[in-house]
Enzyme design. Sequence first.
Site, PDB file in Angstrom:
ATOM      1  CB  CYS A 113      -0.973  -0.003   1.174  1.00  0.00           C
ATOM      2  SG  CYS A 113      -2.168  -1.337   1.054  1.00  0.00           S
ATOM      3  CG  HIS A 255      -2.990   3.636   2.195  1.00  0.00           C
ATOM      4  ND1 HIS A 255      -3.711   3.226   1.093  1.00  0.00           N
ATOM      5  CD2 HIS A 255      -2.960   2.574   3.042  1.00  0.00           C
ATOM      6  CE1 HIS A 255      -4.087   1.975   1.269  1.00  0.00           C
ATOM      7  NE2 HIS A 255      -3.655   1.554   2.435  1.00  0.00           N
ATOM      8  CG  ASN A 285      -6.923  -0.380   1.802  1.00  0.00           C
ATOM      9  OD1 ASN A 285      -6.211  -0.221   0.824  1.00  0.00           O
ATOM     10  ND2 ASN A 285      -6.424  -0.603   3.015  1.00  0.00           N
TER      11      ASN A 285
HETATM   12  O1  UT7 Z   1      -3.782  -0.912   3.750  1.00  0.00           O
HETATM   13  C1  UT7 Z   1      -2.618  -1.199   4.395  1.00  0.00           C
HETATM   14  C2  UT7 Z   1      -2.665  -1.552   5.803  1.00  0.00           C
HETATM   15  N1  UT7 Z   1      -3.934  -1.945   6.321  1.00  0.00           N
HETATM   16  C3  UT7 Z   1      -4.456  -1.295   7.358  1.00  0.00           C
HETATM   17  O2  UT7 Z   1      -3.920  -0.301   7.790  1.00  0.00           O
HETATM   18  C4  UT7 Z   1      -5.694  -1.857   8.001  1.00  0.00           C
HETATM   19  C5  UT7 Z   1      -5.475  -1.923   9.490  1.00  0.00           C
HETATM   20  N2  UT7 Z   1      -6.524  -2.582  10.293  1.00  0.00           N
HETATM   21  C6  UT7 Z   1      -7.825  -2.269  10.280  1.00  0.00           C
HETATM   22  O3  UT7 Z   1      -8.283  -1.460   9.500  1.00  0.00           O
HETATM   23  C7  UT7 Z   1      -8.704  -2.892  11.340  1.00  0.00           C
HETATM   24  O4  UT7 Z   1      -7.904  -3.562  12.277  1.00  0.00           O
HETATM   25  C8  UT7 Z   1      -9.768  -3.867  10.786  1.00  0.00           C
HETATM   26  C9  UT7 Z   1     -10.821  -3.092   9.996  1.00  0.00           C
HETATM   27  C10 UT7 Z   1      -9.124  -4.927   9.928  1.00  0.00           C
HETATM   28  C11 UT7 Z   1     -10.491  -4.536  11.936  1.00  0.00           C
HETATM   29  O5  UT7 Z   1     -11.071  -3.567  12.783  1.00  0.00           O
HETATM   30  P1  UT7 Z   1     -10.811  -3.608  14.346  1.00  0.00           P
HETATM   31  O6  UT7 Z   1     -11.604  -2.547  14.925  1.00  0.00           O
HETATM   32  O7  UT7 Z   1      -9.332  -3.598  14.573  1.00  0.00           O
HETATM   33  O8  UT7 Z   1     -11.446  -4.982  14.729  1.00  0.00           O
HETATM   34  P2  UT7 Z   1     -10.772  -6.228  15.457  1.00  0.00           P
HETATM   35  O9  UT7 Z   1      -9.878  -6.971  14.532  1.00  0.00           O
HETATM   36  O10 UT7 Z   1     -10.232  -5.774  16.777  1.00  0.00           O
HETATM   37  O11 UT7 Z   1     -12.043  -7.114  15.703  1.00  0.00           O
HETATM   38  C12 UT7 Z   1     -13.122  -6.702  16.575  1.00  0.00           C
HETATM   39  C13 UT7 Z   1     -14.231  -7.731  16.517  1.00  0.00           C
HETATM   40  C14 UT7 Z   1     -13.711  -9.164  16.615  1.00  0.00           C
HETATM   41  O12 UT7 Z   1     -14.654  -9.908  17.353  1.00  0.00           O
HETATM   42  P3  UT7 Z   1     -14.406 -10.203  18.916  1.00  0.00           P
HETATM   43  O13 UT7 Z   1     -13.076 -10.912  18.976  1.00  0.00           O
HETATM   44  O14 UT7 Z   1     -14.357  -8.839  19.566  1.00  0.00           O
HETATM   45  O15 UT7 Z   1     -15.588 -11.034  19.276  1.00  0.00           O
HETATM   46  C15 UT7 Z   1     -13.709  -9.637  15.191  1.00  0.00           C
HETATM   47  O16 UT7 Z   1     -13.880 -11.039  15.087  1.00  0.00           O
HETATM   48  O17 UT7 Z   1     -14.879  -7.639  15.234  1.00  0.00           O
HETATM   49  C16 UT7 Z   1     -14.903  -8.929  14.620  1.00  0.00           C
HETATM   50  N3  UT7 Z   1     -14.828  -8.719  13.179  1.00  0.00           N
HETATM   51  C17 UT7 Z   1     -15.932  -8.518  12.429  1.00  0.00           C
HETATM   52  N4  UT7 Z   1     -17.230  -8.472  12.746  1.00  0.00           N
HETATM   53  C18 UT7 Z   1     -18.106  -8.219  11.741  1.00  0.00           C
HETATM   54  C19 UT7 Z   1     -13.739  -8.663  12.385  1.00  0.00           C
HETATM   55  N5  UT7 Z   1     -14.094  -8.415  11.111  1.00  0.00           N
HETATM   56  C20 UT7 Z   1     -15.458  -8.333  11.118  1.00  0.00           C
HETATM   57  C21 UT7 Z   1     -16.410  -8.092  10.116  1.00  0.00           C
HETATM   58  N6  UT7 Z   1     -17.710  -8.040  10.467  1.00  0.00           N
HETATM   59  N7  UT7 Z   1     -16.073  -7.874   8.823  1.00  0.00           N
END
Ligand code: UT7
Length: 334
Positions: A113, A255, A285
Amino acid sequence: MLGRAAVVDGIGGYVPPELVTNDDLAQRLDTSDAWIRSRTGIAERYVVSPGTATSDLAVEAGLRALKSAGDGRVDAVVLATTTPDQPCPGTAPQVAARLGLGQVAAFDVAAVCSGFLYGLAAASGLIAANIADRVLLIAADAFTTIVNPADRTTAVIFADGAGAVVLRAGAASEAGALGPLVLGSDGELSHLIEVPAGGSRQRSAGPPADPDDQYFRMLGRDTYRHAVERMTSASTQAAELAGWRLDDIDRFAAHQANARILTSVAERLAVPAERQLSNIEQVGNTGAASIPLLLAQAASDGRLRAGHRVLLTAFGGGLSWGATTLVWPEVHSV
Ligand code: UT7
């Protein structure tokens, strides 16, 4: 600054026609429009249809940038991508040929990215070293071709698109001249964003035990933290090297990783909302393409105008990151 500067002379962006909404994704994944909007800021995105490759997106964006520059000649094509049409050869030579650019220098840049920022460095280097007078830099990704369609943590974020700029040799004092470039990497953390299979390590070892290893994988929470830290520090350094105060920034183009990441970085840099450019809600993204696609759209709808002092920053797999500055020139996005 000594030597020849790289000056933005044209810009173009392209997204494929197929639109996928959050509700479309929620029909096949355990997710919801509310979760995706609140955690990522994304409402919809565009994806390639079967048979469409990165080069197809790159050619469209390249055509628009060349048209915007009003001069179809370039001496080199640099293509930043994580999703080349094939593992070998590079995709840039085919893009150059399809654009009718002749037998110019053409190569790919692999910085995930951050590819557009690394591509700017490569293109500036070609110009500064007198290897090229005009360079077409395209950043294009068909991320949906490597994302696991069953992985809700990546499938809701990544999308497809392309953006391109034409850079010409000029003076550092001109509008459009790239300011100092800050680039960095941390290979100790390469496992945060990866496609484990498909390269020499897996091929020399034999078929992957886990078929999912062929897909893109991201440890979201850790990546998130590093994205905020690195884009903030690279932006601060680039502004400092350019001799700008942070409140000199008229437009902040980061980005489009995640709307929450963008808000955090902008808060740390104290860039107010009206100076932040964003299109993540409409395009998701798009990997390397995200910054030039954003610039092209913002230049076309008037959010980005000649004379604006712009700060660009990116972060991605590698880990890799970068930032630079420029005063937006009189170019028209087509
Ligand atoms: O582009 C280059 C680099 N990329 C980035 O910079 C992206 C960086 N990361 C992110 O944007 C975020 O970490 C994500 C969007 C990928 C995830 O968001 P988050 O707020 O960090 O969520 P998380 O991974 O902490 O997950 C929170 C909860 C989890 O459930 P529990 O463990 O709290 O029960 C996940 O299983 O959300 C759950 N979850 C979802 N729920 C519904 C993860 N993905 C989804 C989903 N729909 N799509």
